[in-house]
Write a protein that holds these residues in place. Structure first.
Motif, mmCIF file in Angstrom:
data_model
loop_
_atom_site.group_PDB
_atom_site.id
_atom_site.type_symbol
_atom_site.label_atom_id
_atom_site.label_comp_id
_atom_site.label_asym_id
_atom_site.label_seq_id
_atom_site.Cartn_x
_atom_site.Cartn_y
_atom_site.Cartn_z
ATOM 1 N N ASN A 55 45.830 40.763 34.232
ATOM 2 C CA ASN A 55 46.397 40.007 35.348
ATOM 3 C C ASN A 55 45.434 38.936 35.834
ATOM 4 O OD1 ASN A 55 48.770 41.427 35.290
ATOM 5 N ND2 ASN A 55 48.219 42.808 36.950
ATOM 6 N N ALA A 56 44.148 39.257 35.881
ATOM 7 C CA ALA A 56 43.162 38.262 36.307
ATOM 8 C C ALA A 56 43.142 37.088 35.325
ATOM 9 C CB ALA A 56 41.777 38.896 36.409
ATOM 10 N N GLY A 57 43.205 37.374 34.033
ATOM 11 C CA GLY A 57 43.243 36.304 33.039
ATOM 12 C C GLY A 57 44.497 35.464 33.155
ATOM 13 N N LEU A 58 45.643 36.099 33.370
ATOM 14 C CA LEU A 58 46.895 35.365 33.527
ATOM 15 C C LEU A 58 46.890 34.504 34.781
ATOM 16 C CD1 LEU A 58 49.475 38.072 32.406
ATOM 17 C CD2 LEU A 58 48.797 36.003 31.175
ATOM 18 N N GLU A 59 46.278 35.003 35.849
ATOM 19 C CA GLU A 59 46.180 34.199 37.072
ATOM 20 C C GLU A 59 45.304 32.975 36.850
ATOM 21 O OE1 GLU A 59 44.931 36.748 40.237
ATOM 22 O OE2 GLU A 59 46.818 37.862 40.244
ATOM 23 N N ARG A 60 44.220 33.120 36.088
ATOM 24 C CA ARG A 60 43.378 31.955 35.776
ATOM 25 C C ARG A 60 44.143 30.932 34.941
ATOM 26 N NH1 ARG A 60 39.411 35.974 35.018
ATOM 27 N NH2 ARG A 60 39.675 35.863 32.763
ATOM 28 N N ILE A 61 44.923 31.411 33.981
ATOM 29 C CA ILE A 61 45.733 30.494 33.168
ATOM 30 C C ILE A 61 46.766 29.791 34.037
ATOM 31 C CG2 ILE A 61 47.474 30.417 31.331
ATOM 32 C CD1 ILE A 61 45.894 32.700 29.979
ATOM 33 N N ALA A 62 47.433 30.533 34.922
ATOM 34 C CA ALA A 62 48.443 29.926 35.801
ATOM 35 C C ALA A 62 47.809 28.886 36.718
ATOM 36 C CB ALA A 62 49.135 31.015 36.625
ATOM 37 N N ALA A 63 46.618 29.188 37.237
ATOM 38 C CA ALA A 63 45.943 28.218 38.111
ATOM 39 C C ALA A 63 45.566 26.966 37.333
ATOM 40 C CB ALA A 63 44.704 28.857 38.723
ATOM 41 N N ALA A 64 45.111 27.125 36.095
ATOM 42 C CA ALA A 64 44.759 25.969 35.274
ATOM 43 C C ALA A 64 45.997 25.147 34.952
ATOM 44 C CB ALA A 64 44.068 26.421 33.991
#
Length: 83
Positions: A55-64
């Motif tokens: 989830n943390a990785g997906l949130e970073r991708i979504a923010a990018a």
């Protein structure tokens, strides 16, 4: 209290002690374990930790992506856009 009284008390309590001891042994024998020796609770905790990392990785991708879309959107507006 005499020795006879102590023996009588032990004799009257042995079924209860046997049931408690048997239930403890049964719980230990029936505890779910995997082939690696980890309990199911350990596996659930590992799965939760992995889900949090994902989830943390997906949130970073979504923010990018949101940052990139905001930049692309502002460039489209500068160019006149399509409408």
């Amino acid at each position: 209290m005499t020795v006879a009284d102590i023996l009588l008390a032990m004799y009257s309590w042995w079924p209860f002690i046997l049931m408690v001891g048997g239930s403890i042994l049964a719980m230990r024998a029936m505890r779910q374990r995997t082939s690696s020796g980890a309990t199911m609770i350990d596996l659930y905790e590992q799965q939760i930790a992995e889900t949090r990392r994902t989830n943390a990785g997906l949130e970073r991708i979504a923010a990018a992506l949101e940052l990139g879309m905001g930049t692309a959107g502002s460039q489209a507006n500068k160019g006149g856009g399509t409408a």
